[in-house]
Design a protein around this motif. Structure first.
Motif, PDB file in Angstrom:
ATOM      1  N   LEU A 179       0.875  -0.762  -0.415  1.00 30.23           N
ATOM      2  CA  LEU A 179      -0.051  -0.039  -0.692  1.00 30.23           C
ATOM      3  C   LEU A 179       0.757   1.683  -0.079  1.00 30.23           C
ATOM      4  CD1 LEU A 179      -3.148   0.861   0.304  1.00 30.23           C
ATOM      5  CD2 LEU A 179      -2.968   1.087   2.181  1.00 30.23           C
ATOM      6  N   PRO A 180       1.738   1.532   0.818  1.00 26.22           N
ATOM      7  CA  PRO A 180       3.157   2.726   1.051  1.00 26.22           C
ATOM      8  C   PRO A 180       3.404   3.213  -0.485  1.00 26.22           C
ATOM      9  CG  PRO A 180       3.611   1.484   2.344  1.00 26.22           C
ATOM     10  CD  PRO A 180       2.207   0.466   1.583  1.00 26.22           C
ATOM     11  N   GLY A 181       3.262   2.132  -1.537  1.00 20.14           N
ATOM     12  CA  GLY A 181       4.221   2.056  -3.006  1.00 20.14           C
ATOM     13  C   GLY A 181       3.306   2.531  -4.134  1.00 20.14           C
ATOM     14  N   LEU A 182       1.845   2.280  -3.376  1.00 22.48           N
ATOM     15  CA  LEU A 182       0.581   2.069  -4.809  1.00 22.48           C
ATOM     16  C   LEU A 182       0.411   3.841  -4.360  1.00 22.48           C
ATOM     17  CD1 LEU A 182      -1.776  -0.322  -4.313  1.00 22.48           C
ATOM     18  CD2 LEU A 182       0.572  -1.061  -5.535  1.00 22.48           C
ATOM     19  N   MET A 183      -0.476   3.705  -6.145  1.00 20.57           N
ATOM     20  CA  MET A 183      -0.511   5.942  -6.346  1.00 20.57           C
ATOM     21  C   MET A 183      -2.198   5.194  -6.861  1.00 20.57           C
ATOM     22  SD  MET A 183       2.624   8.158  -7.249  1.00 20.57           S
ATOM     23  CE  MET A 183       4.399   7.003  -6.865  1.00 20.57           C
ATOM     24  N   GLY A 184      -2.540   6.535  -7.209  1.00 20.18           N
ATOM     25  CA  GLY A 184      -4.070   6.949  -7.990  1.00 20.18           C
ATOM     26  C   GLY A 184      -4.890   5.638  -7.425  1.00 20.18           C
ATOM     27  N   HIS A 185      -5.864   5.360  -9.005  1.00 27.19           N
ATOM     28  CA  HIS A 185      -6.924   4.293  -8.031  1.00 27.19           C
ATOM     29  C   HIS A 185      -6.564   2.822  -7.796  1.00 27.19           C
ATOM     30  CE1 HIS A 185      -9.482   6.634 -10.305  1.00 27.19           C
ATOM     31  NE2 HIS A 185      -8.567   7.221 -11.088  1.00 27.19           N
ATOM     32  N   LYS A 186      -5.545   2.350  -7.708  1.00 22.11           N
ATOM     33  CA  LYS A 186      -4.444   1.133  -7.608  1.00 22.11           C
ATOM     34  C   LYS A 186      -5.067   1.171  -5.677  1.00 22.11           C
ATOM     35  CE  LYS A 186      -1.777  -1.244 -10.442  1.00 22.11           C
ATOM     36  NZ  LYS A 186       0.032  -1.993 -10.495  1.00 22.11           N
ATOM     37  N   TRP A 187      -4.024   2.751  -5.578  1.00 21.09           N
ATOM     38  CA  TRP A 187      -4.065   2.923  -4.176  1.00 21.09           C
ATOM     39  C   TRP A 187      -4.981   2.979  -3.595  1.00 21.09           C
ATOM     40  CZ3 TRP A 187      -6.126   6.729  -0.648  1.00 21.09           C
ATOM     41  CH2 TRP A 187      -5.724   6.796   0.178  1.00 21.09           C
ATOM     42  N   ALA A 188      -6.245   3.539  -4.321  1.00 22.77           N
ATOM     43  CA  ALA A 188      -7.753   3.281  -3.235  1.00 22.77           C
ATOM     44  C   ALA A 188      -8.485   1.960  -4.156  1.00 22.77           C
ATOM     45  CB  ALA A 188      -8.390   4.571  -4.992  1.00 22.77           C
TER      46      ALA A 188
END
Length: 184
Positions: free
Chosen positions: A135-144
């Motif tokens: 989770l700390p390395g994901l961004m945008g829609h993937k993180w959500a």
């Protein structure tokens, strides 16, 4: 006539280049300093990358103590600059500013901000090994999407239900270690 247009184009290109490489970073740094956010000075073209590489090379040349204090090894630039400038500081990746935050309220604001106006920085290779594709390395829609999946696992009642198992596991491990220490 053609020479005149070429001269104007070269002048405009030079002015735009100087504006984006010198003026904009200088103004950003001045605005943050007015707000009390300091950091290493901007260096044209490269920002603080050379300094970061030097710190990383220096950190990797030293041996690692056998404890969980690894920030000075994995993120030597963050470690040294947070000591020098405080927990919130501004550093530069080329001409792009990066704001490092350690205040929980500010981090909460960034994490809960669902608009795509705030970009998080990608990990350096050593940090990537530590965090993986979590989770700390994901961004945008993937993180959500991942955050939505993970959130129910951390509801207070579910975490409380895990405590007895964690205590039993830790106690068993400590007993095992004590038994092994008795053998030596």
């Amino acid at each position: 006539m053609a020479f005149f247009f070429v001269t104007i184009l070269l002048t405009l290109a030079s002015l735009k280049f100087l504006y984006s490489v010198l003026w904009v970073p200088w103004r950003i740094q001045q605005n943050f300093r007015k707000q009390g956010v300091n950091g290493p000075n901007y260096r044209p073209f490269y920002g603080n990358i050379a300094e970061m590489m030097r710190m990383t090379k220096e950190a990797q040349s030293k041996s690692i103590p056998f404890n969980h204090d690894i920030v000075h090894r994995v993120l030597p630039d963050y470690y040294q600059w947070s000591v020098q400038y405080g927990k919130t500081f501004l550093c530069w990746f080329g001409t792009r500013p990066r704001l490092a935050l350690a205040d929980p309220d500010m981090i909460k604001e960034v994490c809960l901000n669902t608009s795509d106006t705030i970009d998080r920085d990608d990990f350096n290779p050593l940090s990537r090994l530590l965090f993986g594709q979590g989770l700390p390395g994901l961004m945008g829609h993937k993180w959500a999407a991942h955050r939505k999946i993970a959130t129910p696992a951390f509801y207070r009642e579910k975490v409380k239900a895990l405590v007895p198992g964690m205590v039993a596991s830790a106690t068993k491990m400590l007993d095992n270690w004590e038994a092994k220490m008795g053998e030596y």
